[in-house]
Design an enzyme around this catalytic site. Structure first.
Site, PDB file in Angstrom:
ATOM      1  N   ALA A 137       0.837  -1.207   0.000  1.00 22.13           N
ATOM      2  CA  ALA A 137       0.000   0.000   0.000  1.00 22.13           C
ATOM      3  C   ALA A 137       0.870   1.254   0.000  1.00 22.13           C
ATOM      4  CB  ALA A 137      -0.894  -0.006   1.240  1.00 22.13           C
TER       5      ALA A 137
ATOM      6  N   ALA B 141       2.777   1.997   3.059  1.00 21.25           N
ATOM      7  CA  ALA B 141       3.973   1.175   3.251  1.00 21.25           C
ATOM      8  C   ALA B 141       5.208   1.868   2.682  1.00 21.25           C
ATOM      9  CB  ALA B 141       3.780  -0.196   2.608  1.00 21.25           C
ATOM     10  N   ARG B 142       5.028   2.646   1.619  1.00 21.41           N
ATOM     11  CA  ARG B 142       6.158   3.417   1.070  1.00 21.41           C
ATOM     12  C   ARG B 142       6.615   4.466   2.081  1.00 21.41           C
ATOM     13  NH1 ARG B 142       3.000   2.335  -3.308  1.00 21.41           N
ATOM     14  NH2 ARG B 142       4.075   1.361  -5.048  1.00 21.41           N
TER      15      ARG B 142
ATOM     16  N   SER C 188       3.521  -9.392  -1.424  1.00 25.57           N
ATOM     17  CA  SER C 188       2.283  -9.021  -2.093  1.00 25.57           C
ATOM     18  C   SER C 188       1.632 -10.312  -2.559  1.00 25.57           C
ATOM     19  CB  SER C 188       2.576  -8.108  -3.297  1.00 25.57           C
ATOM     20  OG  SER C 188       1.388  -7.890  -4.055  1.00 25.57           O
ATOM     21  N   ARG C 189       0.351 -10.250  -2.881  1.00 22.31           N
ATOM     22  CA  ARG C 189      -0.297 -11.428  -3.469  1.00 22.31           C
ATOM     23  C   ARG C 189       0.165 -11.628  -4.910  1.00 22.31           C
ATOM     24  NH1 ARG C 189      -6.231  -9.570  -1.983  1.00 22.31           N
ATOM     25  NH2 ARG C 189      -5.211  -7.662  -2.627  1.00 22.31           N
TER      26      ARG C 189
ATOM     27  N   TYR D 156       1.519 -13.584   1.034  1.00 22.34           N
ATOM     28  CA  TYR D 156       1.612 -13.172   2.435  1.00 22.34           C
ATOM     29  C   TYR D 156       2.123 -14.330   3.296  1.00 22.34           C
ATOM     30  CZ  TYR D 156      -1.413  -9.303   0.897  1.00 22.34           C
ATOM     31  OH  TYR D 156      -1.951  -8.224   0.250  1.00 22.34           O
TER      32      TYR D 156
ATOM     33  N   HIS E  32      -7.144  -6.653   8.550  1.00 24.05           N
ATOM     34  CA  HIS E  32      -6.221  -6.540   9.680  1.00 24.05           C
ATOM     35  C   HIS E  32      -6.316  -7.735  10.619  1.00 24.05           C
ATOM     36  CE1 HIS E  32      -5.677  -1.874   9.479  1.00 24.05           C
ATOM     37  NE2 HIS E  32      -5.232  -2.495   8.401  1.00 24.05           N
TER      38      HIS E  32
ATOM     39  N   LYS F 131      -3.676   1.621  11.765  1.00 23.67           N
ATOM     40  CA  LYS F 131      -4.968   1.920  12.365  1.00 23.67           C
ATOM     41  C   LYS F 131      -6.045   1.931  11.279  1.00 23.67           C
ATOM     42  CE  LYS F 131      -5.098   5.863  10.338  1.00 23.67           C
ATOM     43  NZ  LYS F 131      -6.118   6.084   9.325  1.00 23.67           N
TER      44      LYS F 131
ATOM     45  N   TYR G 258      -8.052   8.553  15.146  1.00 22.25           N
ATOM     46  CA  TYR G 258      -7.017   9.357  15.804  1.00 22.25           C
ATOM     47  C   TYR G 258      -7.567  10.105  17.016  1.00 22.25           C
ATOM     48  CZ  TYR G 258      -3.404   8.613  12.279  1.00 22.25           C
ATOM     49  OH  TYR G 258      -2.450   8.060  11.467  1.00 22.25           O
TER      50      TYR G 258
END
Length: 200
Positions: free
Chosen positions: A21, A24-25, A44-45, A66, A87, A105, A190
């Site tokens: 995602a 993630a970068r 990744s898949r 994964y 998640h 989150k 948040y």
């Protein structure tokens, strides 16, 4: 004569990223300067997606599933930036594989999922942590010190808000209810987290 004892820093914790995602970068960029942690693998898949992400981010290994990352003995911790609806499933699988979990989150989309995640972490002796960076920032410690030390007085009410503009809401994963999207779970988590911290 006193013996000169040298202490060396522990080796960096080895992180595997479960998914490619955009967040993630950012995570990869922000972890890179730390001597305490190192990103060693990404999954990744799709093997090509994982390979491209690894090459772009300078990550040494990539996995085309994964499950393969969870089986990687060189990974101590799994960072989980998958859609909210995934998640619980993958945090539990990571715990069962003996990996600590840093989960984006919101941790889960409901109480039952969150309880199952923490139960799995406890059963397998691993740490499960929701990825709120503000927990570890100096201003948070100072705020709690002021509150707990009585310098502010008794907290009776808290008003908190957080938001941002989405450029293309129809295509944004944050707005897809079936993937655990929506304002409350995304941005709303948040201020809710902060309110719980402040109110004890």
């Amino acid at each position: 004569m006193k013996k000169n004892t040298r202490f060396s820093a522990p080796p960096p914790i080895r992180i595997g990223i479960l998914g490619c995602a955009n967040i993630a970068r950012q995570f990869t960029r922000d972890v890179a300067p730390s001597p305490a942690a190192r990103i060693v693998a990404v999954a990744s898949r799709n093997a090509e997606t994982a390979a491209a992400f690894a090459a772009a981010q300078g990550i040494g290994r990539h996995h085309g599933s994964y499950e393969a990352l969870l089986a990687d003995p060189e990974v101590d911790v799994v960072y989980l930036p998958l859609p909210n609806s995934l998640h619980a499933e993958w945090a539990i699988k990571a715990a069962e594989a003996g990996k600590h979990v840093l989960c984006e989150k919101p941790l889960a989309t409901g109480l039952a999922q969150a309880r199952a995640m923490f139960d799995a972490a406890q059963r397998h002796g691993v740490l499960l942590l929701e990825a709120y960076p503000y927990y570890f920032q100096p201003q948070t410690g100072r705020m709690l010190s002021l509150l707990q030390g009585g310098e502010v007085g008794e907290v009776r009410s808290v008003h908190a808000g957080f938001g941002f503009t989405l450029g293309n809401p129809q295509a944004n994963i944050r707005m897809q209810a079936d993937l655990g999207g929506g304002a409350l779970l995304d941005a709303g988590s948040y201020p809710l987290s902060l309110i719980r911290l402040v109110m004890g």
